[in-house]
Design a protein around this motif. Structure first.
Motif, PDB file in Angstrom:
ATOM      1  N   ILE A  43       0.843  -1.196   0.000  1.00 62.21           N
ATOM      2  CA  ILE A  43       0.000   0.000   0.000  1.00 62.21           C
ATOM      3  C   ILE A  43       0.875   1.242   0.000  1.00 62.21           C
ATOM      4  CG2 ILE A  43      -1.696   1.333   1.340  1.00 62.21           C
ATOM      5  CD1 ILE A  43      -2.594  -1.378   2.530  1.00 62.21           C
ATOM      6  N   ILE A  44       0.487   2.195  -0.821  1.00 62.87           N
ATOM      7  CA  ILE A  44       1.078   3.530  -0.773  1.00 62.87           C
ATOM      8  C   ILE A  44       0.073   4.411  -0.030  1.00 62.87           C
ATOM      9  CG2 ILE A  44       1.777   5.551  -2.117  1.00 62.87           C
ATOM     10  CD1 ILE A  44       2.603   3.628  -4.369  1.00 62.87           C
ATOM     11  N   TYR A  45       0.476   4.915   1.132  1.00 65.06           N
ATOM     12  CA  TYR A  45      -0.375   5.811   1.915  1.00 65.06           C
ATOM     13  C   TYR A  45      -0.078   7.226   1.430  1.00 65.06           C
ATOM     14  CZ  TYR A  45      -2.414   7.962   6.160  1.00 65.06           C
ATOM     15  OH  TYR A  45      -3.153   8.712   7.047  1.00 65.06           O
ATOM     16  N   ASN A  46      -0.971   7.735   0.612  1.00 64.28           N
ATOM     17  CA  ASN A  46      -0.761   8.984  -0.120  1.00 64.28           C
ATOM     18  C   ASN A  46      -1.225  10.208   0.677  1.00 64.28           C
ATOM     19  OD1 ASN A  46       0.085  10.507  -2.293  1.00 64.28           O
ATOM     20  ND2 ASN A  46      -1.811  10.216  -3.447  1.00 64.28           N
ATOM     21  N   ILE A  47      -0.562  10.466   1.782  1.00 68.33           N
ATOM     22  CA  ILE A  47      -0.898  11.594   2.658  1.00 68.33           C
ATOM     23  C   ILE A  47      -0.652  12.906   1.907  1.00 68.33           C
ATOM     24  CG2 ILE A  47      -0.381  12.748   4.847  1.00 68.33           C
ATOM     25  CD1 ILE A  47       0.866  10.008   5.739  1.00 68.33           C
TER      26      ILE A  47
END
Length: 188
Positions: free
Chosen positions: A130-134
């Protein structure tokens, strides 16, 4: 589930990133998950660990021995594994993890992400990535990944073996429902 979080070790970042990753750590602990991380006490690594710690979560830190100097490592309660090299560190983190989340970071974070992505593409693991795109931090990276695929330098399938999410609940729901794809080799 042991969840590996790759992320920044820098404290010179906007507090919104730190707050988001600390909240992710808290929520991981509340759902009974463990954290696997690079054992850093600063930046987003430290934020994930602090979040886990406030909710009594299990923390596994993996670090090369040369990082064991004042102010570098997380000082809270954790299972600490020391290695001789960065390569050993990444291997242990991979082996001890059931899933991977990349949060914003620098060159080390990208290097860890691309290695784990390559290993999944080659069928060496089937774990969630998962890329947590904050704050839409990864927009340039995602654009580059699309262009790389569009121009034929990699298969479009590569962009289908990870997900991009921007909400902690969505991330944990996705992980709780993920079915590993063991041994599947993706076209590259």
């Amino acid at each position: 589930m042991n969840i590996c979080v790759y992320g920044a070790s820098s404290n010179d970042i906007d507090n919104s990133y730190i707050e988001a990753v600390e909240k992710l750590g808290k929520m991981m602990a509340q759902r009974g998950h463990s954290l696997v991380f690079g054992a850093g006490g600063r930046g987003l690594m430290g934020a994930a660990a602090r979040g886990m710690s406030t909710k009594g979560g299990h923390i596994i830190g993996v670090t090369p021995a040369f990082f064991d100097v004042d102010g570098i490592l997380y000082e809270g309660d954790m299972e600490l594994i020391k290695t001789n090299t960065m390569r050993e560190r990444k291997q242990i983190m991979e082996e001890r993890s059931d899933a991977f989340i990349m949060v914003p970071g620098g060159v080390g974070t990208y290097e860890e992400f691309f290695e784990i992505l390559t290993l999944k593409q080659l069928g060496r693991h089937g774990k969630a990535i998962i890329i947590y795109n904050i704050n839409n931090f990864f927009a340039p990276l995602l654009s580059m990944m699309k262009e790389t695929s569009d121009k034929g330098f990699m298969s479009p399938q590569t962009n289908e073996i990870y997900v991009v999410l921007n909400d902690q609940t969505e991330i944990l729901d996705y992980l709780d429902n993920y079915k590993p794809e063991i041994g599947r080799v993706f076209k590259f």
